[in-house]
Motif scaffolding. Structure first.
Motif, short mmCIF file in Angstrom:
data_model
loop_
_atom_site.label_atom_id
_atom_site.label_comp_id
_atom_site.label_asym_id
_atom_site.label_seq_id
_atom_site.Cartn_x
_atom_site.Cartn_y
_atom_site.Cartn_z
N LYS A 175 12.67 -11.76 55.02
CA LYS A 175 13.43 -12.98 54.27
C LYS A 175 14.76 -12.58 53.45
CE LYS A 175 9.79 -13.20 51.40
NZ LYS A 175 9.14 -12.14 51.85
N SER A 176 14.89 -11.46 53.08
CA SER A 176 15.86 -10.91 52.34
C SER A 176 16.88 -10.58 53.29
CB SER A 176 15.67 -9.86 51.39
OG SER A 176 14.88 -9.97 50.10
N THR A 177 16.41 -9.92 54.13
CA THR A 177 17.52 -9.65 55.28
C THR A 177 18.22 -10.85 55.85
OG1 THR A 177 16.31 -7.54 55.66
CG2 THR A 177 17.88 -8.10 57.40
N PHE A 226 19.67 -17.90 47.13
CA PHE A 226 18.76 -17.34 46.29
C PHE A 226 17.68 -16.52 46.53
CE2 PHE A 226 20.19 -21.57 44.49
CZ PHE A 226 20.57 -21.12 43.27
N ASP A 227 17.72 -15.11 46.23
CA ASP A 227 16.42 -14.22 46.93
C ASP A 227 15.71 -14.18 45.59
OD1 ASP A 227 14.98 -12.53 48.14
OD2 ASP A 227 16.48 -11.18 48.46
N GLU A 228 14.56 -14.64 45.53
CA GLU A 228 13.33 -14.69 44.65
C GLU A 228 13.94 -14.53 43.21
OE1 GLU A 228 10.21 -12.18 45.51
OE2 GLU A 228 10.50 -11.91 47.62
N PRO A 229 14.69 -15.60 42.85
CA PRO A 229 15.63 -15.55 41.39
C PRO A 229 14.54 -15.67 40.34
CG PRO A 229 15.54 -17.57 42.40
CD PRO A 229 14.84 -16.84 43.41
#
Ligand SMILES: Nc1ncnc2c1ncn2[C@@H]1O[C@H](COP(=O)(O)OP(=O)(O)OP(=O)(O)O)[C@@H](O)[C@H]1O
Ligand SMILES: [Mg+2]
Length: 242
Positions: A43-45, A161-164
């Protein structure tokens, strides 16, 4: 609905590791897309590729209004804002300087103009009184609200937004989600990786279940949460919703 970003055949390898295995996705103007999925699924990638923070191994990412050529990749960094899990404010700069640095350097704003804009944005998240404080003097939730408006100061066309909220105390999660809900209501186009299923249900136009480097399933939240088509999605949801 106009397409803001079009992703085709996106792949990303790290050495031998095949992390993103062919993603096709259209993100529409004003849409909120939430990405859920197990740890390590990529997901982050995936979202780091969407602003070219991580150069893709193959495939195309095209923002509307660009021709897909080489400078359209450069435009991704410039026109796509990102907020990370761990807020990433510059610790040695005041909140105000954190806010004005990029608009002055990259957008050529004069200091007075950049500061006026910064104060307006800080007011919007109730933090104008912290303008002269340093990041370490703010709570995690406050820092994350600054990180969000710092990204907005660049007037991005798309916000990632990455797991904000996952590094925050439970009590401060809501103050950050509230800001994100307001942005969504104002029509900001957003892609959000999160474990906050309540946020996904309430705010997302579409939810992507991502696993093994692929979009397993993509549907409006009402459908994905109550009647997923794929067994893998069902398994993941039973796990996280209980
Ligand atoms: N810079 C890197 N170099 C090598 N491997 C990487 C790199 N970044 C990520 N990976 C690998 O890619 C895979 C996907 O990682 P990624 O961080 O995108 O997953 P994720 O879905 O965001 O997980 P989490 O939910 O834990 O944040 C993992 O196996 C990870 O080890
Ligand atoms: Mg991640």
């Amino acid at each position: 609905m106009n397409t803001l970003m079009s992703v085709r055949g996106l792949r990303k390898h790290f050495g031998d590791a095949d992390v993103i295995k062919g993603v096709d996705l259209d993100i529409h103007e004003g849409e909120v897309v939430v990405v859920i999925g197990p740890s390590g699924s990529g997901k982050s990638t995936l979202i780091r590729c969407l602003n070219n923070l991580e150069p893709a191994t193959a495939g195309d990412i095209v923002l509307s209004g660009s021709n897909g050529g080489r400078d359209s990749l450069a435009r991704l960094r410039d026109e796509v804002g990102m907020v990370f899990q761990d807020y990433t404010l510059f610790p040695h700069l005041s909140i105000l300087r954190n806010m004005t640095l990029a608009p002055m350097k990259l957008r050529g704003l004069a200091r007075a103009e950049a500061e006026a804009q910064a104060m307006k944005l800080l007011e919007r998240v109730g933090l104008a009184h912290k303008a002269h404080a340093y990041p370490a003097e703010l709570s995690g939730g406050q820092q994350q609200r600054v990180a969000i408006v710092r990204a907005l100061a660049m007037q991005p066309r798309l916000m990632l937004f990455d797991e904000p909220t996952s590094a925050l105390d439970p009590e401060t999660v809501n103050e950050v989600l509230q800001v994100m809900k307001e942005l969504a209501a104002e029509g900001t186009t957003m892609v959000v990786v999160t474990h906050e299923m309540g946020f996904a249900r309430e705010v997302a136009d579409r939810v992507i279940f991502f696993d093994g480097g692929r979009i397993v399933e993509c549907a409006p939240p009402a459908q994905l949460f109550s009647a997923p088509c794929e067994e893998r999605t069902r398994q993941f949801l039973t796990h996280v919703l209980k």
